[in-house]
Design a protein around this motif. Structure first.
Motif, mmCIF file in Angstrom:
data_model
loop_
_atom_site.group_PDB
_atom_site.id
_atom_site.type_symbol
_atom_site.label_atom_id
_atom_site.label_comp_id
_atom_site.label_asym_id
_atom_site.label_seq_id
_atom_site.Cartn_x
_atom_site.Cartn_y
_atom_site.Cartn_z
ATOM 1 N N SER A 260 1.130 -1.468 0.249
ATOM 2 C CA SER A 260 -0.338 0.222 0.199
ATOM 3 C C SER A 260 0.653 1.393 -0.012
ATOM 4 O O SER A 260 0.269 1.933 -0.934
ATOM 5 C CB SER A 260 -0.850 -0.228 1.094
ATOM 6 O OG SER A 260 -0.051 0.343 2.820
ATOM 7 N N LEU A 261 2.196 1.346 0.654
ATOM 8 C CA LEU A 261 2.792 2.424 0.947
ATOM 9 C C LEU A 261 3.522 2.869 -0.529
ATOM 10 O O LEU A 261 3.800 3.943 -0.847
ATOM 11 C CB LEU A 261 3.661 2.012 2.094
ATOM 12 C CG LEU A 261 4.283 3.663 2.149
ATOM 13 C CD1 LEU A 261 3.459 4.600 2.773
ATOM 14 C CD2 LEU A 261 6.016 3.837 3.447
ATOM 15 N N THR B 130 1.181 -4.104 -6.888
ATOM 16 C CA THR B 130 1.635 -2.354 -6.164
ATOM 17 C C THR B 130 1.919 -1.662 -7.264
ATOM 18 O O THR B 130 1.152 -0.606 -6.926
ATOM 19 C CB THR B 130 3.541 -2.598 -5.600
ATOM 20 O OG1 THR B 130 3.428 -4.092 -5.085
ATOM 21 C CG2 THR B 130 3.915 -0.934 -5.578
ATOM 22 N N THR C 91 -4.707 4.973 -8.499
ATOM 23 C CA THR C 91 -4.321 6.023 -7.273
ATOM 24 C C THR C 91 -4.126 7.396 -8.133
ATOM 25 O O THR C 91 -4.318 8.503 -7.703
ATOM 26 C CB THR C 91 -3.783 5.385 -6.217
ATOM 27 O OG1 THR C 91 -3.746 3.937 -5.895
ATOM 28 C CG2 THR C 91 -3.949 6.577 -4.970
ATOM 29 N N ARG D 143 -5.990 8.646 0.621
ATOM 30 C CA ARG D 143 -5.500 7.407 -0.339
ATOM 31 C C ARG D 143 -5.165 5.862 -0.072
ATOM 32 O O ARG D 143 -5.419 5.122 -0.094
ATOM 33 C CB ARG D 143 -5.033 7.819 -1.805
ATOM 34 C CG ARG D 143 -5.941 8.620 -3.073
ATOM 35 C CD ARG D 143 -7.767 8.349 -2.996
ATOM 36 N NE ARG D 143 -7.709 6.669 -3.469
ATOM 37 C CZ ARG D 143 -8.950 5.962 -3.878
ATOM 38 N NH1 ARG D 143 -10.177 6.832 -3.584
ATOM 39 N NH2 ARG D 143 -8.337 5.009 -3.906
ATOM 40 N N TRP D 144 -4.040 6.764 0.829
ATOM 41 C CA TRP D 144 -3.491 5.597 1.230
ATOM 42 C C TRP D 144 -3.696 4.959 2.494
ATOM 43 O O TRP D 144 -3.718 3.577 2.266
ATOM 44 C CB TRP D 144 -1.665 6.497 1.820
ATOM 45 C CG TRP D 144 -0.710 5.158 2.489
ATOM 46 C CD1 TRP D 144 -0.961 3.946 2.312
ATOM 47 C CD2 TRP D 144 -0.320 5.532 4.171
ATOM 48 N NE1 TRP D 144 0.023 3.231 3.438
ATOM 49 C CE2 TRP D 144 0.462 3.931 4.528
ATOM 50 C CE3 TRP D 144 -0.422 6.322 5.416
ATOM 51 C CZ2 TRP D 144 1.181 3.909 5.396
ATOM 52 C CZ3 TRP D 144 0.557 5.939 5.977
ATOM 53 C CH2 TRP D 144 1.466 4.875 6.382
ATOM 54 N N GLU D 145 -4.780 5.815 3.100
ATOM 55 C CA GLU D 145 -5.486 4.648 3.942
ATOM 56 C C GLU D 145 -6.415 3.549 3.841
ATOM 57 O O GLU D 145 -6.921 2.631 3.692
ATOM 58 C CB GLU D 145 -6.698 5.885 5.016
ATOM 59 C CG GLU D 145 -7.693 5.265 5.686
ATOM 60 C CD GLU D 145 -8.592 6.062 6.394
ATOM 61 O OE1 GLU D 145 -8.138 7.131 6.264
ATOM 62 O OE2 GLU D 145 -10.188 5.381 6.508
ATOM 63 N N THR E 87 0.810 3.635 -3.044
ATOM 64 C CA THR E 87 0.685 5.143 -2.483
ATOM 65 C C THR E 87 1.809 6.371 -3.262
ATOM 66 O O THR E 87 1.455 6.434 -3.663
ATOM 67 C CB THR E 87 0.428 5.698 -1.810
ATOM 68 O OG1 THR E 87 -0.296 4.659 -1.330
ATOM 69 C CG2 THR E 87 -0.835 6.852 -1.218
ATOM 70 N N THR F 148 -3.394 12.337 -0.364
ATOM 71 C CA THR F 148 -2.419 11.565 -0.749
ATOM 72 C C THR F 148 -2.643 10.427 0.877
ATOM 73 O O THR F 148 -2.927 8.982 0.912
ATOM 74 C CB THR F 148 -1.257 12.099 -0.489
ATOM 75 O OG1 THR F 148 -0.688 12.650 -1.508
ATOM 76 C CG2 THR F 148 -0.194 10.631 -0.477
ATOM 77 N N LEU F 149 -2.882 11.213 2.495
ATOM 78 C CA LEU F 149 -3.085 10.395 2.937
ATOM 79 C C LEU F 149 -4.344 9.808 2.770
ATOM 80 O O LEU F 149 -4.616 8.018 3.770
ATOM 81 C CB LEU F 149 -3.188 11.238 4.813
ATOM 82 C CG LEU F 149 -1.431 11.431 5.326
ATOM 83 C CD1 LEU F 149 -1.616 12.407 6.257
ATOM 84 C CD2 LEU F 149 -0.811 10.292 5.557
ATOM 85 N N ASN G 103 -6.004 2.757 0.431
ATOM 86 C CA ASN G 103 -4.536 1.139 -0.551
ATOM 87 C C ASN G 103 -4.462 0.710 0.368
ATOM 88 O O ASN G 103 -4.042 -0.518 -0.198
ATOM 89 C CB ASN G 103 -3.700 2.189 -0.874
ATOM 90 C CG ASN G 103 -4.191 3.301 -2.573
ATOM 91 O OD1 ASN G 103 -5.350 2.209 -3.334
ATOM 92 N ND2 ASN G 103 -3.116 4.051 -2.736
#
Lengths: 260, 274
Positions: free
Chosen positions: A77-78, A138, A145, A198-200, A81, A195-196, A202
């Protein structure tokens, strides 16, 4: 005299009828196996199936393996993103109208295509090029995203005040420097919060992406379910639930800390 | 040179931050097996190249198109049937968990212990239903009832019942309490109090959320096909595994059109009914 009733439009009842027809047609056209559910032994076999999940597998070696998959999910996920941020930013520059209207329209269409194909579909397509494993997942997260973030970044860049950059340019600053020191800092807070968020999303998506073979917890779940190892599958599902709960709690706490 | 005369005053901090981030990123990159050069090796380039060149010629023979149309309808039907079943579960659950409809709360502002326990238990069940991702529900049901649309319908029904009941209850709780409270306090039955006291105010919001969820269900049911739950996804999965790029291209176009159509219809319905 009684007031006349308000005029009723025919549209809404017709719409409701159409919806009813849709539902009836759906049930009629799907060949659903209700028989399996209302058979006399259905309850017994369902109970047996559910009992197969208990107790969850807790052998230390298996727990370590699950932990490894959990870490893999987080890493996917990281990195996904981050890829999306890089790709999204590169696409957002033309999409915010910096290189003319034609480039803007073209990149916006591209972003729409990237965005409207879900992560899971991307993953199954990318398996062809990247092979089984977390790398395909990934890339899939990155592709979908990038479409979402690129669009949001482009809107954010379009909405900032253009005067600071124009002032720097008029005074002889290089184009890149003017962008980096005048426009980007204005849009940065908003871009960071997108971004944060979307990370959540993801993290949640990465947990299930593996069911097509793209690594992480999902791949493990699919593997154990296809071997009918229900107790191991139960452990993986619990790990997924824990991951999602932790992410929810963290994002709730962070949001409250930031808005206070 | 301009850059030499005015160096970035914050360069030390920026460079340190970059190095620290890269160091932290390293284990993540290894865990996600981030090896972009694999994409460039001859074998995978050939595979991807063949697949992509097929993409440029979407399959369009009438037989295949008819099949894609059937699968698209199946995707819509799975979503609609699943959502209908979800409503059958969600509406009774909403009636139970909505605290506004509690009679023991009236006057004292405190619920009976027994009704509080029932509400909390049902809430936990709903949390469980919606926390398990719909794809995982689909995977489990494919194991129970076999490949095909039944698994998709059941997965949507369970996952969406949990979401709908929670949001319905929230919408009802956030409406103005006055009408409902006076109806209940004057002895109206609970169902009548709900229909005449709470629904008129929140119906628009309830309908528009339901339509939004239907749109989500369409997207979800297309994706659920990838684990074997019927519809467009299942066919796309099969074609991808056979490396039939042309077929996949047609189905991708169909999928994007379907999502766009659901978006338009949902906007129209929300404006009409909302």
């Amino acid at each position: 005299m009684k007031p006349s009733p308000p005029p009723r439009s025919l549209g809404t009842p017709l719409l409701l009828l159409a919806l009813l027809a849709l539902v009836v047609a759906s049930f009629a056209s799907l060949d659903l196996q209700w028989a399996a559910f209302f058979a006399p032994d259905a309850l017994g076999s369902a109970r047996e199936f559910l009992a197969g999940f208990a107790p969850p597998e807790t052998a230390p070696a298996f727990l370590m393996k699950t932990l490894g998959a959990l870490w893999e999910t987080l890493a996917m996920s990281l990195v996904g993103t981050l890829l999306a941020v890089i790709g999204g930013l590169l696409l957002a520059l033309p999409a915010s109208g910096r290189s003319g209207g034609v480039a803007r329209g073209f990149t916006r269409v591209l972003l729409n295509v990237l965005r409207s194909i879900p992560e899971l579909v991307w993953a199954s397509l990318l398996l062809v090029a990247a092979g089984l494993g977390p790398f395909a997942g990934t890339l899939a997260l990155g592709a979908h995203t990038a479409g979402v973030l690129g669009r949001l970044f482009a809107d954010a860049l379009e909405n900032v005040a253009p005067q600071p950059e124009a002032a720097l340019r008029d005074n002889g600053a290089a184009p890149l420097a003017a962008f980096l020191y005048a426009t980007l800092p204005q849009a940065l807070p908003q871009m960071l919060s997108y971004t944060l968020y979307r990370w959540e999303n993801n993290i949640r998506a990465a947990a299930v992406l593996g069911v097509v073979g793209a690594g992480g917890l999902g791949q493990m779940l699919k593997y154990h379910l296809s071997l009918f190892q229900m107790q191991s599958a139960a452990t993986v599902v619990i790990a997924m639930l824990l991951l999602v709960a932790c992410v929810d709690a963290a994002s709730f706490a962070l949001r409250r800390a930031l808005t206070r | 040179m301009a850059l030499a005369r005015h160096p970035d005053p914050a360069w030390r901090g920026r460079v340190t931050a970059t190095v620290v981030c890269l160091l932290l990123l390293w284990p993540m990159l290894t865990a996600s097996e981030f090896k972009p050069w694999l994409l460039l090796d001859a074998q995978s380039l050939a595979a991807a190249g063949g697949f992509l060149s097929d993409f440029l010629r979407p399959a369009h023979d009438p037989e295949f198109l008819a099949m894609v149309a059937r699968d698209t309808w199946q995707t819509i039907a799975i979503a609609s049937a699943g959502l209908t079943l979800a409503l059958l579960g969600a509406i009774p659950a909403t009636l139970v968990i909505t605290e506004r409809l509690s009679l023991s709360r009236l006057g004292t502002r405190r619920m009976r212990v027994s009704s509080r326990i029932v509400r909390q238990l049902l809430r936990w069940v709903l949390v469980f239903l919606r926390s398990v991702p719909e794809l995982v529900w689909a995977l489990l049901f494919v194991r129970i009832v076999g490949l095909g649309p039944t698994a998709g319908v059941l997965a949507i029904a369970l996952a969406y019942a949990g979401m709908l009941a929670k949001v319905y209850a929230e919408i009802l709780e956030s409406s103005d309490a006055h009408a409902l409270d006076s109806l209940l306090a004057n002895g109206s039955p609970r169902l009548a109090a709900l229909l005449y006291g709470a629904l008129p105010e929140s119906s628009a919001e309830l309908v528009s959320y339901t339509v939004y969820r239907w749109e989500c269900a369409i997207r979800g049911s297309a994706v659920m096909g990838f684990v074997g739950a019927g519809g467009l996804g299942q066919r796309m999965d099969e074609s991808t595994k056979m490396m039939a790029g042309g077929e996949v291209a047609t189905m991708l176009i169909m999928f994007v059109l379907l999502v766009a159509l659901a978006d338009i219809v949902s906007k129209l319905l929300r404006r009409r009914l909302g």
